[in-house]
Motif scaffolding. Sequence first.
Motif, mmCIF file in Angstrom:
data_model
loop_
_atom_site.group_PDB
_atom_site.id
_atom_site.type_symbol
_atom_site.label_atom_id
_atom_site.label_comp_id
_atom_site.label_asym_id
_atom_site.label_seq_id
_atom_site.Cartn_x
_atom_site.Cartn_y
_atom_site.Cartn_z
ATOM 1 N N VAL A 127 0.872 -1.162 0.000
ATOM 2 C CA VAL A 127 0.000 0.000 0.000
ATOM 3 C C VAL A 127 0.915 1.220 0.000
ATOM 4 O O VAL A 127 2.037 1.161 0.485
ATOM 5 C CB VAL A 127 -0.907 -0.013 1.256
ATOM 6 N N PHE A 128 0.444 2.345 -0.529
ATOM 7 C CA PHE A 128 1.291 3.526 -0.651
ATOM 8 C C PHE A 128 1.883 3.948 0.690
ATOM 9 O O PHE A 128 3.046 4.310 0.777
ATOM 10 C CB PHE A 128 0.507 4.677 -1.277
ATOM 11 N N ASP A 129 1.091 3.901 1.765
ATOM 12 C CA ASP A 129 1.600 4.303 3.076
ATOM 13 C C ASP A 129 2.733 3.394 3.537
ATOM 14 O O ASP A 129 3.708 3.856 4.108
ATOM 15 C CB ASP A 129 0.482 4.294 4.116
ATOM 16 N N SER A 130 2.611 2.110 3.305
ATOM 17 C CA SER A 130 3.674 1.216 3.752
ATOM 18 C C SER A 130 4.929 1.373 2.899
ATOM 19 O O SER A 130 6.033 1.173 3.387
ATOM 20 C CB SER A 130 3.198 -0.234 3.753
ATOM 21 N N ILE A 131 4.777 1.747 1.648
ATOM 22 C CA ILE A 131 5.945 1.982 0.797
ATOM 23 C C ILE A 131 6.722 3.193 1.299
ATOM 24 O O ILE A 131 7.940 3.144 1.452
ATOM 25 C CB ILE A 131 5.529 2.170 -0.676
ATOM 26 N N PHE B 135 10.434 3.035 2.855
ATOM 27 C CA PHE B 135 11.505 3.834 2.267
ATOM 28 C C PHE B 135 12.095 4.800 3.295
ATOM 29 O O PHE B 135 13.316 4.972 3.368
ATOM 30 C CB PHE B 135 10.992 4.608 1.052
ATOM 31 N N GLY B 136 11.250 5.418 4.091
ATOM 32 C CA GLY B 136 11.742 6.327 5.128
ATOM 33 C C GLY B 136 12.585 5.608 6.161
ATOM 34 O O GLY B 136 13.636 6.104 6.577
ATOM 35 N N GLY B 137 12.143 4.434 6.586
ATOM 36 C CA GLY B 137 12.924 3.661 7.553
ATOM 37 C C GLY B 137 14.268 3.233 6.995
ATOM 38 O O GLY B 137 15.298 3.304 7.678
ATOM 39 N N ILE B 138 14.263 2.794 5.748
ATOM 40 C CA ILE B 138 15.524 2.407 5.097
ATOM 41 C C ILE B 138 16.447 3.613 4.983
ATOM 42 O O ILE B 138 17.651 3.515 5.235
ATOM 43 C CB ILE B 138 15.239 1.792 3.710
ATOM 44 N N THR B 139 15.897 4.758 4.639
ATOM 45 C CA THR B 139 16.710 5.967 4.485
ATOM 46 C C THR B 139 17.320 6.404 5.814
ATOM 47 O O THR B 139 18.497 6.768 5.874
ATOM 48 C CB THR B 139 15.859 7.099 3.883
ATOM 49 N N VAL B 140 16.539 6.355 6.883
ATOM 50 C CA VAL B 140 17.059 6.736 8.203
ATOM 51 C C VAL B 140 18.162 5.783 8.638
ATOM 52 O O VAL B 140 19.244 6.205 9.074
ATOM 53 C CB VAL B 140 15.917 6.779 9.244
#
Length: 122
Positions: free
Chosen positions: A3-7, A11-16
Amino acid sequence: MFVFDSISTTFGGITVLAGFIGVGMGAWLSRTYKRVNPRADPLVCAGGLLTCVPFLFFALFVSKYNTAATWVLIFFGETLLCLNWAITADILLYVVIPTRRSLAESGQILMSHLFGDAISPF
């Protein structure tokens, strides 16, 4: 299927996570390699930038076929991309005279945020 929210959350978690690991690893690599080569700072920056390109390229290519592999490639690409953050600030402090360092640091931070994360949502 994502779902868009989970994407965006993934992505935010991976980036952090990649940012924390990349900045720490870049500073450590620079300090360690500086014992051998006094010009280690720009070499570590260049190495990180050059080695991140294949990971991010293949992440775009693989995204059509395998989502999990895409996330892994993005993580490694972003980690390598973040190697230069701490080192860039150090290089700036090496080359600017002490009376102008605060202006140089603030200008560098402004430009990196202006062209980096401030414009990324658009």
